[in-house]
Design an enzyme around this catalytic site. Structure first.
Site, PDB file in Angstrom:
ATOM      1  N   ASP A 209     -48.452 -13.504 -40.083  1.00 38.10           N
ATOM      2  CA  ASP A 209     -48.425 -14.143 -41.398  1.00 38.10           C
ATOM      3  C   ASP A 209     -47.163 -14.947 -41.632  1.00 38.10           C
ATOM      4  O   ASP A 209     -46.170 -14.788 -40.930  1.00 38.10           O
ATOM      5  CB  ASP A 209     -48.496 -13.052 -42.478  1.00 38.10           C
ATOM      6  CG  ASP A 209     -49.928 -12.623 -42.713  1.00 38.10           C
ATOM      7  OD1 ASP A 209     -50.835 -13.309 -42.211  1.00 38.10           O
ATOM      8  OD2 ASP A 209     -50.118 -11.609 -43.400  1.00 38.10           O
TER       9      ASP A 209
ATOM     10  N   LYS B  96     -49.702 -20.955 -44.060  1.00 37.08           N
ATOM     11  CA  LYS B  96     -49.983 -22.353 -44.402  1.00 37.08           C
ATOM     12  C   LYS B  96     -49.260 -23.290 -43.448  1.00 37.08           C
ATOM     13  O   LYS B  96     -48.089 -23.117 -43.182  1.00 37.08           O
ATOM     14  CB  LYS B  96     -49.484 -22.633 -45.809  1.00 37.08           C
ATOM     15  CG  LYS B  96     -50.598 -22.876 -46.787  1.00 37.08           C
ATOM     16  CD  LYS B  96     -50.039 -23.185 -48.156  1.00 37.08           C
ATOM     17  CE  LYS B  96     -50.916 -22.536 -49.193  1.00 37.08           C
ATOM     18  NZ  LYS B  96     -50.288 -22.306 -50.453  1.00 37.08           N
TER      19      LYS B  96
ATOM     20  N   MET C 289     -45.201 -10.860 -55.813  1.00 35.39           N
ATOM     21  CA  MET C 289     -45.841 -12.159 -56.071  1.00 35.39           C
ATOM     22  C   MET C 289     -45.762 -12.514 -57.556  1.00 35.39           C
ATOM     23  O   MET C 289     -46.658 -13.143 -58.105  1.00 35.39           O
ATOM     24  CB  MET C 289     -47.330 -12.117 -55.655  1.00 35.39           C
ATOM     25  CG  MET C 289     -47.533 -11.748 -54.213  1.00 35.39           C
ATOM     26  SD  MET C 289     -49.257 -11.452 -53.785  1.00 35.39           S
ATOM     27  CE  MET C 289     -49.508  -9.792 -54.370  1.00 35.39           C
TER      28      MET C 289
HETATM   29  N1  SAH Z   1     -47.338  -6.362 -47.549  1.00 37.72           N
HETATM   30  C1  SAH Z   1     -46.129  -6.888 -48.137  1.00 37.72           C
HETATM   31  C2  SAH Z   1     -46.413  -7.623 -49.428  1.00 37.72           C
HETATM   32  C3  SAH Z   1     -47.294  -8.826 -49.299  1.00 37.72           C
HETATM   33  S1  SAH Z   1     -47.514  -9.693 -50.804  1.00 37.72           S
HETATM   34  C4  SAH Z   1     -45.110  -5.776 -48.326  1.00 37.72           C
HETATM   35  O1  SAH Z   1     -45.457  -4.597 -48.199  1.00 37.72           O
HETATM   36  O2  SAH Z   1     -43.954  -6.077 -48.592  1.00 37.72           O
HETATM   37  C5  SAH Z   1     -46.256 -10.927 -50.699  1.00 37.72           C
HETATM   38  C6  SAH Z   1     -45.147 -10.638 -51.669  1.00 37.72           C
HETATM   39  O3  SAH Z   1     -44.282  -9.661 -51.147  1.00 37.72           O
HETATM   40  C7  SAH Z   1     -44.232 -11.822 -51.938  1.00 37.72           C
HETATM   41  O4  SAH Z   1     -44.772 -12.698 -52.891  1.00 37.72           O
HETATM   42  C8  SAH Z   1     -43.005 -11.133 -52.472  1.00 37.72           C
HETATM   43  O5  SAH Z   1     -43.203 -10.722 -53.805  1.00 37.72           O
HETATM   44  C9  SAH Z   1     -42.976  -9.882 -51.610  1.00 37.72           C
HETATM   45  N2  SAH Z   1     -42.084 -10.036 -50.456  1.00 37.72           N
HETATM   46  C10 SAH Z   1     -42.410  -9.999 -49.159  1.00 37.72           C
HETATM   47  N3  SAH Z   1     -41.319 -10.109 -48.369  1.00 37.72           N
HETATM   48  C11 SAH Z   1     -40.269 -10.209 -49.207  1.00 37.72           C
HETATM   49  C12 SAH Z   1     -38.866 -10.313 -49.020  1.00 37.72           C
HETATM   50  N4  SAH Z   1     -38.314 -10.360 -47.801  1.00 37.72           N
HETATM   51  N5  SAH Z   1     -38.084 -10.375 -50.115  1.00 37.72           N
HETATM   52  C13 SAH Z   1     -38.607 -10.324 -51.352  1.00 37.72           C
HETATM   53  N6  SAH Z   1     -39.926 -10.227 -51.582  1.00 37.72           N
HETATM   54  C14 SAH Z   1     -40.754 -10.150 -50.530  1.00 37.72           C
END
Ligand code: SAH
Length: 486
Positions: free
Chosen positions: A36, A58, A173
């Site tokens: 991803d 994307k 998000m």
């Molecule tokens: N499965 C992922 C979440 C996916 S949804 C998890 O467990 O972390 C995607 C959202 O995760 C982003 O919009 C943001 O809100 C958050 N996110 C993912 N990586 C991040 C990071 N390094 N720092 C801050 N937010 C993050």
């Protein structure tokens, strides 16, 4: 036919060392990796040479791969008998649609495993210095989406329950809907002065934070044009951050380095830079293939043997032992073309001298990688001597993908050339990434280890910002900590 197998793996929030050992093992055996956008591209360096990498985020010329298309691809590759890794940011089961993928695999009877990961809500908070629970400031913790599939994309959740029932809330998000989220929490009974912090790109060198309260944060975020990916952390624990976190205080925090490499394996300097808080990409990646050939009996007749890399040394001694040639029956003096080569010779309890001390009068042999025979300077120096090719080092082209992704995400701010050879190797690979030395000099600071690498870099068209006072780790650390410009 071999049966395929799918691993649905959590990559962790960003810092590559936050992936589980099991996840890393899966990556190493994968034939195909579907990854991803939020996965750190550096993790792809764990894949075996030749593994197929499929980007599911994307791209400028293409829309996001739809979930159904991803499910179909997982099934397709597994049916071809491949080991497939579906690599997702954070934990695969936290807003990662892993349930849908597992269902698609169940439906056709494909075996799979789910490997958990550290979710961003916890990882980013920790790296910002905030514990999500605290005996005095937070006894409960909730993970909530800030975006969902309702018509206007605003989360349909039990606001009353959330506003007063949970101490710490991590919204994922949620940047776009932040004004709505804050309004709802206040309207349903949460105090307007409740601390809120946003953590963007948590656990990476480009981690940034913004603090406020439920009443003020939406405006602050709008002003600073803060965007995803970010975690919005609401609750009293957020006030525990009063200064830079342990992570942000690291000596090289925020540095995004590309460290030139000319052979297989990790450099200890690069590892130390990482331990000091820098994001380090060692580039390119090499795969070594040792030559299968026998040493001839006249190996005993050489007066001088010069080794061009530690791999050449270990190959040579392995060969001796395989052919039952006692090293004491050789009359040659051993030379090493680098400190590393000399150390390798010494590890076999033989004396080693620098190659510029060679007498070159008797019979001389050069043992080195295949690339040596193609290097003009070297052929000039050793032209009249015998060559023995110990191994071949091929660039693993996959790492050019990693490089492209890092460049696309603007995640390289300094390029370090430890040797002249690294300049040539990187320049060649960068052609694949459509980057010229001039373009690279414009986007990153160029640091050379010494006059030879500087000369090579300038010859190739780089604008060198800094040449180390001496080619050492200490000098490099010092250079990275001062912000001198060209
Ligand atoms: N499965 C992922 C979440 C996916 S949804 C998890 O467990 O972390 C995607 C959202 O995760 C982003 O919009 C943001 O809100 C958050 N996110 C993912 N990586 C991040 C990071 N390094 N720092 C801050 N937010 C993050």
């Amino acid at each position: 036919m071999r049966e395929g197998y799918v691993y649905l793996v959590g990559a962790g929030p960003g810092d590559i060392r936050l992936m589980t050992v099991k996840g890393q093992q899966c990556l190493r055996i994968a034939d195909v990796v579907l990854y991803d956008r939020l996965v750190n591209p550096l993790l792809l360096e764990e894949t075996k040479p030749g593994a197929e990498l499929v980007y599911c985020g994307k791209l400028p010329d293409r829309h996001l791969l739809r979930q159904e298309a991803i499910n179909d691809l997982l099934v397709k590759y597994a049916l071809e008998g491949k080991v497939v890794v579906r690599l997702k940011g954070g934990d695969p089961s936290v807003f990662g649609r892993v349930g849908e993928e597992a269902e698609a695999l169940e439906a056709v009877g494909i075996s799979y495993e789910i490997v958990p990961g550290i979710t961003a809500g916890i990882g980013a908070a920790t790296y910002a210095g905030i514990p999500v629970t605290h005996r005095e400031h937070g006894a409960s913790f909730a993970i909530i989406t800030g975006h969902d599939k309702s018509p206007n994309g605003q989360p349909l959740i039990d606001w009353a329950g959330v506003a007063t029932g949970v101490d710490t809330i991590a919204f994922y998000m949620g940047v776009k809907n932040l004004p709505y989220i804050c309004e709802q929490l206040i309207a349903h009974g949460r105090k307007p002065d409740t601390p809120v912090i946003l953590i963007q790109w948590g656990t990476l060198g480009k981690q940034k934070t913004l603090s406020g309260t439920l009443e003020t944060i939406a405006e602050i975020v709008r002003e600073k044009k803060f965007s995803n990916p970010a975690i919005t952390l609401v609750g009293d624990v957020a006030k525990l951050r009063t200064k830079e976190s342990w992570f942000e205080r690291q000596l090289l925090f925020g540095k995004q380095l590309l460290f030139g490499r000319t052979s297989e394996g990790a450099s200890s300097i690069a590892e130390h830079l990482r331990q000091s808080g820098a994001d380090v990409f060692e580039f390119p990646r090499f795969q070594t293939t040792e030559m299968e050939l026998e040493l001839s009996e006249d190996i005993r007749d050489y007066d001088e043997i010069v080794f061009h890399s530690p791999t050449s040394v270990s190959w040579f001694f392995k060969q001796l032992s395989k052919q039952k040639i006692d090293v004491r029956s050789l009359k040659a003096t051993f030379y090493g073309a680098s400190i590393k080569s000399r150390r390798a010779i010494e590890s076999f309890a033989c004396l080693a001298f620098p190659n510029n001390e060679m007498i070159k009068e008797g019979k001389c042999l050069v043992v080195g990688p295949q690339s040596l025979t193609m290097n003009e300077d070297r052929t000039k120096i050793y032209g009249e001597h015998d060559f023995l090719i110990s191994h071949e080092e091929k660039v693993v082209k996959q790492s050019n993908w990693t490089c492209r992704r890092l460049l696309d995400e603007d995640r390289i701010d300094t390029i370090i050339f430890p040797s002249a050879e690294s300049v040539y190797v990187i320049t060649e690979q960068m052609k694949d990434c459509e980057q010229t030395p001039l373009q690279l000099s414009e986007r990153a600071k160029i640091i050379c280890f010494g006059p030879l690498s500087k000369k090579a870099a300038e010859k190739c068209g780089y604008k060198v910002d800094l040449c180390l006072t001496e080619p050492s780790e200490e000098a490099l650390m010092e250079a990275l900590q001062t912000n001198e410009s060209r």
